[in-house]
Enzyme design. Structure first.
Site, PDB file in Angstrom:
ATOM      1  N   ALA A   1       0.848  -1.194   0.000  1.00  0.00           N
ATOM      2  CA  ALA A   1       0.000   0.000   0.000  1.00  0.00           C
ATOM      3  C   ALA A   1       0.880   1.238   0.000  1.00  0.00           C
ATOM      4  CB  ALA A   1      -0.904   0.013   1.226  1.00  0.00           C
ATOM      5  N   CYS A   2       0.672   2.136  -0.971  1.00  0.00           N
ATOM      6  CA  CYS A   2       1.446   3.373  -1.011  1.00  0.00           C
ATOM      7  C   CYS A   2       0.525   4.566  -0.810  1.00  0.00           C
ATOM      8  CB  CYS A   2       2.190   3.508  -2.339  1.00  0.00           C
ATOM      9  SG  CYS A   2       1.077   3.719  -3.744  1.00  0.00           S
ATOM     10  N   VAL A   3       1.076   5.764  -0.890  1.00  0.00           N
ATOM     11  CA  VAL A   3       0.306   6.954  -0.524  1.00  0.00           C
ATOM     12  C   VAL A   3      -0.816   7.231  -1.516  1.00  0.00           C
ATOM     13  CG1 VAL A   3       0.403   9.427  -0.151  1.00  0.00           C
ATOM     14  CG2 VAL A   3       2.198   7.959   0.747  1.00  0.00           C
TER      15      VAL A   3
ATOM     16  N   THR B   1       2.070   0.832  -5.091  1.00  0.00           N
ATOM     17  CA  THR B   1       1.430  -0.350  -4.524  1.00  0.00           C
ATOM     18  C   THR B   1       1.591  -1.543  -5.463  1.00  0.00           C
ATOM     19  OG1 THR B   1      -0.213   1.118  -3.563  1.00  0.00           O
ATOM     20  CG2 THR B   1      -0.765  -1.214  -3.644  1.00  0.00           C
TER      21      THR B   1
END
Lengths: 363, 108
Positions: B8-10, B16
């Site tokens: 999970a990224c920003v 992601t």
């Protein structure tokens, strides 16, 4: 207690916020393009454009609430939502702005976590702790702290700035210097509380028939999105790659919103490298403010970016000021900005594994 | 070795999925089975099942943000890294995971 993970929580908040800002910002942009105005009385009839502008404007106005809620949620999970939301409302009502919302989100979230651990009640009462005690107590404690301690500091700052600006406006000779200061103050917190103080001040001057200061504010608010855009193309030109793909994506909507004097679209990029980019913003806005003042581009419209142009005197010079200011920003950016984490799909060679970044648990 | 994990990224659009792809490639090249769940801006995809979690030797979290359902992994061996680590050095990361699992087994 471990590390506070400050960065991770703001990133979580922002990851929830990006779609929100895009939707609200674009509503406002579309509304403004078709001449939408904020609706004050729904009984007097309104156009679709008015409805879009109003909804978008309300949405952006609630940003402090949104960011406060989701930072508190990230820190404290579900019990963080209620206090985060209420404290965000407090920031909005007091004009503490986006940065205020960040602050209450952190305070609220950490306090909920602390209370979660420290409140001990008989087992038959356990149910009401997350239901009522945690949100209520957190909101009261942080709320009163914001109102009485942080609030007083912010108000003192407001009054100080106001007096200073008033004395400069009256002393005549320092008009360019006033432009520099107004430009910097309008731009450096990207539509936050300082910008709002300046807005109140220049609005008042505008109603007294002095339209140049508000013109500085409109222009300086657009420096960050335009400077970033020009900075991107300059970096391509010099083959000096300082933007990650994620940032290039964000830049497109940041630019569109920038045309309408909405700075919030630039947040995803600015927050990656807040201090360095803000230095660029300050320098660019200072140049821009001085030029707008020097060329006397008085405005009769309080806001709207390019859509305010019909109401601005010497529009050509106004555009030129904006362009020069943005270029100054863009050039500073080339020296200051660093590239944030980027994807390198083609790169076959792997980097050394950074063991310090590993967090291992459950062994 | 059975690896599971979450990416999970920003922004939840790019990192992601790159992290997921790199981890899967690296793990399969080393002969492990792997299942990665993504929590992007669209929501949860390729959700881990209870069986996946039960049979896993180790959990890898490649995340920049707070994820949903972290409590599912309580009691598991878990390694958490920023997504960029999974993107930049997936093979080394997988190797490290193997070392961790093996070192625990030796102790037992």
């Amino acid at each position: 207690m471990g590390s506070l993970q400050i960065r991770k929580h703001i990133m979580t908040g922002i990851s929830y916020m990006i779609p929100y800002v895009c939707a609200a910002g674009m509503l406002m942009v579309i509304g403004n393009i078709f001449g939408g105005r904020t609706i004050t009385d729904y009984r007097q009839g309104f156009s679709i454009a008015d409805a879009l502008t109003t909804l978008g404007g309300d949405g952006l106005g609630l940003l402090p609430v949104f960011i406060s809620t989701f930072i508190a949620y990230s820190i404290a999970d579900r019990p963080g939502i209620a206090p985060g939301f209420l404290l965000g409302l407090l920031c909005r009502a007091n004009g503490f702005g986006f940065l205020g919302g960040l602050f209450t989100g952190y305070l609220g979230g950490y306090l909920v976590n602390y209370l979660k651990k420290s409140i001990k009640v008989p087992s038959f009462m356990e149910g009401i702790v997350p239901q009522m005690i945690l949100p209520l107590l957190t909101t009261i404690i942080v709320g009163l702290f914001m109102e009485y301690i942080v609030g007083i500091a912010i108000l003192a700052l407001t009054d100080g700035v106001y007096t200073l600006l008033m004395s400069m406006q009256n002393s005549g000779g320092s008009i360019v210097l006033l432009g520099v200061i107004l430009g910097i103050l309008s731009a450096v917190d990207y539509g936050g509380p300082i910008n709002k103080i300046v807005f109140v001040f220049v609005m008042q001057l505008m109603t007294q028939g002095i339209g140049t200061p508000i013109s500085v504010l409109i222009s300086a608010s657009m420096i960050a999105p335009f400077g970033l855009t020009i900075g991107y193309f300059l970096s391509r030109l010099f083959k000096h790659n300082i933007f990650s793909n994620q940032e290039i994506n964000a830049l497109k909507s940041a630019f569109l919103m920038g045309c309408c004097q909405i700075t919030e679209g630039s947040y995803p990029i600015i927050l990656n490298d807040f201090v360095r980019i803000t230095i660029c913003t300050g320098i660019g806005a200072a140049v821009d403010g001085a030029l707008v003042m020097y060329w006397q581009c008085a405005s009769t419209v309080p806001a709207g970016g390019f859509f305010a142009l019909p109401g601005i005197a010497n529009p050509g010079f106004w555009l030129l000021s904006l362009l020069i200011g943005s270029f100054v920003f863009a050039i500073c950016l080339q020296f200051l900005k660093r590239k944030s984490t980027e994807e390198t799909i083609e790169e076959e060679l792997e980097q050394q594994l950074d063991l310090s970044s590993l967090k291992i648990s459950g062994l | 070795m059975n690896i599971i994990g979450v990416a999970a990224c920003v922004a939840g659009i790019a990192h992601t999925y790159i992290a997921k792809k790199k981890l899967i490639l690296a793990a399969e090249k080393a002969g492990h089975t792997i299942h990665i769940e993504t929590q992007g801006t669209i929501g949860i995809e390729d959700k881990l099942t209870d069986n996946d979690i039960k049979s896993a030797d180790i959990v890898i979290l490649a995340i920049d943000i707070q994820i949903k359902g972290k409590d599912r992994f309580i009691g598991k061996k878990m390694v958490e890294v920023p997504t960029e680590v999974a993107v930049h050095s997936p093979t080394a990361l997988i190797k490290k995971l193997q070392e961790i699992v093996e070192s625990v087994e030796v102790k037992k």
